[in-house]
Design an enzyme around this catalytic site. Structure first.
Site, PDB file in Angstrom:
ATOM      1  N   TYR A   1       0.805  -1.165  -0.088  1.00  0.00           N
ATOM      2  CA  TYR A   1       0.003   0.060  -0.074  1.00  0.00           C
ATOM      3  C   TYR A   1       0.890   1.268  -0.069  1.00  0.00           C
ATOM      4  O   TYR A   1       1.545   1.494   0.879  1.00  0.00           O
ATOM      5  CB  TYR A   1      -0.990  -0.079   1.224  1.00  0.00           C
ATOM      6  CG  TYR A   1      -1.945  -1.165   1.202  1.00  0.00           C
ATOM      7  CD1 TYR A   1      -2.275  -1.982   0.267  1.00  0.00           C
ATOM      8  CD2 TYR A   1      -2.433  -1.090   2.595  1.00  0.00           C
ATOM      9  CE1 TYR A   1      -3.022  -3.014   0.465  1.00  0.00           C
ATOM     10  CE2 TYR A   1      -3.515  -2.623   2.662  1.00  0.00           C
ATOM     11  CZ  TYR A   1      -3.644  -3.080   1.437  1.00  0.00           C
ATOM     12  OH  TYR A   1      -4.705  -4.305   1.540  1.00  0.00           O
TER      13      TYR A   1
ATOM     14  N   HIS B   1      -0.675 -12.389   1.544  1.00  0.00           N
ATOM     15  CA  HIS B   1      -1.467 -11.524   0.691  1.00  0.00           C
ATOM     16  C   HIS B   1      -2.193 -12.171  -0.426  1.00  0.00           C
ATOM     17  O   HIS B   1      -3.577 -12.040  -0.618  1.00  0.00           O
ATOM     18  CB  HIS B   1      -0.655 -10.479   0.039  1.00  0.00           C
ATOM     19  CG  HIS B   1      -1.609  -9.112   0.182  1.00  0.00           C
ATOM     20  ND1 HIS B   1      -1.064  -7.808   0.045  1.00  0.00           N
ATOM     21  CD2 HIS B   1      -3.163  -8.896  -0.065  1.00  0.00           C
ATOM     22  CE1 HIS B   1      -1.984  -6.809  -0.124  1.00  0.00           C
ATOM     23  NE2 HIS B   1      -3.149  -7.715  -0.052  1.00  0.00           N
TER      24      HIS B   1
ATOM     25  N   SER C   1     -12.966  -4.038   1.661  1.00  0.00           N
ATOM     26  CA  SER C   1     -13.831  -3.188   0.828  1.00  0.00           C
ATOM     27  C   SER C   1     -15.268  -3.754   1.323  1.00  0.00           C
ATOM     28  O   SER C   1     -16.039  -3.972   0.366  1.00  0.00           O
ATOM     29  CB  SER C   1     -13.739  -3.470  -0.524  1.00  0.00           C
ATOM     30  OG  SER C   1     -12.455  -2.846  -1.046  1.00  0.00           O
TER      31      SER C   1
ATOM     32  N   GLY D   1     -17.916  -1.707  -0.140  1.00  0.00           N
ATOM     33  CA  GLY D   1     -17.951  -1.594  -1.918  1.00  0.00           C
ATOM     34  C   GLY D   1     -16.658  -0.929  -2.547  1.00  0.00           C
ATOM     35  O   GLY D   1     -16.562  -0.818  -3.826  1.00  0.00           O
TER      36      GLY D   1
END
Length: 302
Positions: free
Chosen positions: A64, A139, A221, A224
């Site tokens: 990230y 991941h 998420s 969404g």
């Protein structure tokens, strides 16, 4: 659990040996997503807002970052925010992930080899300024190796005391079962998969399977996603908007409260890039839906 007065009565949930708030924070949007990375002051204020609202579970990953050559950016945000927070750091659980590669020219790939995962973990330990990661996820699967190999590597990290609990992300039921077989009963603490009212087809069985095996299921998420899905979730589903109006809360709170109702093992991690949004999400921890409302929302994924 570190709490503010408004969240003193919120029950906690378990990730293996770890105790966390029912809702965590996905820290990724502070480094990448829509637009530029958040300025440092805003980033720290957003994480502090989550912690002050009773959230004790922060989720990050080595990849990230705004660009390939700034990997670790998000982990450093987490470390900086914890270092400047005036609460009890020992009560906060931090999860990070390794196994996705990101190279020059934004060349993305996967590497689940023991050598790469160890290198990634060592960098994460440095970025997070800690000697042990609370929860470390593989991941994404690396299809060039047996899935069990990657799990065995994580098991060795735990044995060395470099990580406290083991997780896998973007995993299917078969991969969950491989991890259980390698690690033994209670060895796999968490599975983090995408799951929301707009994306559930590939994770519904995994959510159920985790519940049956005592494994935390962590929806990423959950609203969404950062591409507008989270902000527009109420517009897509009229029942979400109607229930939100009945409780005088945001549609996002309704979605998160519904997910919490899917099982004591479910721990959503909504992302946030502003203090206001994570403060709102945290309120879902104390939102009680009626049985009728819950079943109506379940109809979305039926």
């Amino acid at each position: 659990m570190t709490t503010t007065a408004a969240h003193e009565n919120v029950a906690t949930r378990r990730i293996g040996s770890l105790t966390v708030s029912p809702i965590g924070m996905g820290v990724m949007p502070l480094s990448q997503g829509r637009g530029d990375a958040a300025p440092q002051e805003q980033a720290r204020a957003t994480v502090h807002a989550a912690l002050d609202a009773g959230i004790t579970f922060l989720d990050t990953a080595d990849i990230y970052a705004p660009s390939w050559d700034t990997m670790g950016h998000n982990e450093k945000i987490v470390a900086g925010a914890l270092n400047t927070w005036d609460g009890d750091r020992s009560q906060v659980v931090v999860a990070t992930k390794g196994g996705i590669t990101r190279g020059e020219g934004e060349a993305w790939g996967r590497d689940g080899s023991a050598e790469y995962l160890r290198s990634a973990l060592e960098k994460s330990l440095k970025n997070l300024e800690t000697d042990a990661i609370d929860l470390y996820y593989w991941h994404r699967p690396d299809r060039s190796i047996r899935y069990a190999e990657g799990i065995e590597t994580l098991a060795s990290f735990k044995q060395e005391g470099l990580i406290r609990e083991i997780g896998i992300s973007n995993a299917n039921v078969e991969e969950i079962d491989v991890a259980i077989e390698v690690l033994g009963e209670g060895g796999l603490a968490a599975v983090q998969n995408q799951f929301s009212p707009t994306f559930f087809q590939t994770s519904r069985e995994e959510l159920k399977h985790c519940g049956e095996n005592g494994i935390a299921f962590v929806p990423w998420s959950p609203l969404g996603g950062t591409g507008g899905g989270a902000s527009g979730v109420g517009e897509r589903f009229e029942q979400i908007t109607r229930i939100a109006k009945a409780h005088d809360v945001s549609p996002q709170q309704v979605v998160l409260a519904w997910q919490l109702g899917l099982g004591e093992h479910v721990i959503p991690i909504p992302g946030a890039s502003r203090p206001e949004s994570i403060t709102d999400s945290a309120k879902a921890m104390s939102l009680e839906l009626t049985g009728e409302e819950f079943h109506e929302l379940c109809g979305i994924i039926a």
